[in-house]
Design an enzyme around this catalytic site. Sequence first.
Site, PDB file in Angstrom:
ATOM      1  N   CYS A 232      66.303  28.614  49.236  1.00 58.52           N
ATOM      2  CA  CYS A 232      66.303  27.799  50.467  1.00 58.52           C
ATOM      3  C   CYS A 232      67.298  26.659  50.244  1.00 58.52           C
ATOM      4  O   CYS A 232      66.936  25.483  50.275  1.00 58.52           O
ATOM      5  CB  CYS A 232      64.919  27.250  50.762  1.00 58.52           C
ATOM      6  SG  CYS A 232      63.598  28.477  50.783  1.00 58.52           S
ATOM      7  N   ALA A 233      68.547  27.020  50.019  1.00 60.97           N
ATOM      8  CA  ALA A 233      69.534  26.073  49.495  1.00 60.97           C
ATOM      9  C   ALA A 233      69.869  24.934  50.451  1.00 60.97           C
ATOM     10  O   ALA A 233      70.162  23.814  50.026  1.00 60.97           O
ATOM     11  CB  ALA A 233      70.809  26.816  49.107  1.00 60.97           C
ATOM     12  N   GLY A 236      72.488  21.975  49.840  1.00 68.56           N
ATOM     13  CA  GLY A 236      72.873  22.242  48.462  1.00 68.56           C
ATOM     14  C   GLY A 236      72.760  21.104  47.466  1.00 68.56           C
ATOM     15  O   GLY A 236      73.283  21.209  46.359  1.00 68.56           O
ATOM     16  N   LYS A 238      70.259  20.130  45.590  1.00 63.70           N
ATOM     17  CA  LYS A 238      69.597  20.587  44.363  1.00 63.70           C
ATOM     18  C   LYS A 238      70.395  21.707  43.704  1.00 63.70           C
ATOM     19  O   LYS A 238      70.367  21.862  42.478  1.00 63.70           O
ATOM     20  CB  LYS A 238      68.164  21.016  44.686  1.00 63.70           C
ATOM     21  CG  LYS A 238      67.316  19.875  45.253  1.00 63.70           C
ATOM     22  CD  LYS A 238      65.938  20.335  45.660  1.00 63.70           C
ATOM     23  CE  LYS A 238      65.179  19.206  46.333  1.00 63.70           C
ATOM     24  NZ  LYS A 238      65.766  18.826  47.652  1.00 63.70           N
ATOM     25  N   ASP A 283      70.674  37.271  56.453  1.00 56.66           N
ATOM     26  CA  ASP A 283      70.734  37.746  57.835  1.00 56.66           C
ATOM     27  C   ASP A 283      69.949  39.038  58.037  1.00 56.66           C
ATOM     28  O   ASP A 283      69.890  39.563  59.158  1.00 56.66           O
ATOM     29  CB  ASP A 283      72.184  37.924  58.306  1.00 56.66           C
ATOM     30  CG  ASP A 283      73.006  38.802  57.369  1.00 56.66           C
ATOM     31  OD1 ASP A 283      72.428  39.328  56.398  1.00 56.66           O
ATOM     32  OD2 ASP A 283      74.215  38.958  57.624  1.00 56.66           O
ATOM     33  N   CYS A 354      59.240  18.100  50.394  1.00 48.68           N
ATOM     34  CA  CYS A 354      59.328  16.643  50.534  1.00 48.68           C
ATOM     35  C   CYS A 354      58.184  16.191  51.440  1.00 48.68           C
ATOM     36  O   CYS A 354      58.370  15.465  52.419  1.00 48.68           O
ATOM     37  CB  CYS A 354      60.691  16.198  51.075  1.00 48.68           C
ATOM     38  SG  CYS A 354      61.211  16.997  52.603  1.00 48.68           S
TER      39      CYS A 354
END
Length: 403
Positions: A232-233, A236, A238, A283, A354
């Site tokens: 779940c970038a 980016g 992290k 996708d 978060c």
Amino acid sequence: MKFHHNLVTAIVHALQAIFIEQQYADKVIERILKSNPRWGARDRAFVAESTYNMVRWWRLLWFVLHETKAPEQPTEAELWQLFGVWALHHHGTLPNWTEVAGLNPTQIHERMNYARGVRALAESIPDWLDAQGSRELPEQWASSLHALNQQAEVVIRANTLKITREALAEHLQQQGIETRPIATDGLILQKRQNLFKTQAFQDGLFELQDTSSQQVAPALTVSAGMRVIDACAGGGGKTLHLAALMQNKGKIIALDVEAWKLKNLQTRAKRAGAHIIESRLIDNRKVIKRLYDSADRLLLDVPCSGLGVLRRNPDTKWKLSAEGLELVRTHQQEILQNYSPLCRQGGQLVYSTCSILPSENQQQIQTFLESQAGRFQLLSESTLFPDVTGFDGFYIAVLERVG
């Protein structure tokens, strides 16, 4: 304090875009500042900080103005008066303008004093969210909520692919930017200022990243040469941290369902000199299935309510709903169920949010481990509460695949 009419006009227009047009506060402020390049640093700070603060205290300000909830379509005249309430409360004075004429300072102070005795008003939060937090965190909610209404400090992470934290601090100091160290590679700015135009940022020497967010990548305990998937970038942040921890050796596959986010990640990776990152758009289901059993480390930094980062995204609490929170939790469990097979046997998975709500955190992990897909054991978990750490609220769980 002297108020400038044109700056307050910009604030009113920003509030219209945020609450009537439902745009994101950070994007609205970024656009307004970009369209007014002649403003000085003080004027830019006034517009940005006043807008964020009025968004943060939105419910409280409307109660003090009309003893009602905020209307769905506030008029421009009402927004000017709302600024008058904010100016009197925050700066102790009212501008001598027709737009705020008729406001009664005595009445404003009386209503403000009353509101201090009602937590949902005093902390300016929807009733349903206050009730949700009280149920899930009966002992921690009040102090956490108060901490989440404080202004966030500006924290950066030194990009150790190019520079050490100590060398970065010295480099910034030579440009008049004072910092103090925090966490492993972090620095806190002593004074808020725009860093995006600095040469150090353009050269990829650092990234903006809160201290709590900087705890996620190290939880994966990566090493050079590993194969890591960030499923779940997003933008980016992290992912880039992982590349630095891996010393640019190995491979990171960054996945996301949004192509524009991966495009931004590619831009950031190029600036940071992180060349081990390969981005892939999710996708169809085959993208995930092709990667089954392939990751030494798997990061699931899942979409969440964002309650842990209200200090920097205060509009989140007005855009979120009880129904929306339930959809978020359903999506989180789907990601755990569908993406966890990417981790090979003996590899490790980190689940992070978060948020500080157990229903998005500990309860999700418990549900996952009790499911057929939960062939993992929990190694550790921690909730970073904002009232304890002084930074964003986060949850980090580390699991090892055993079957």
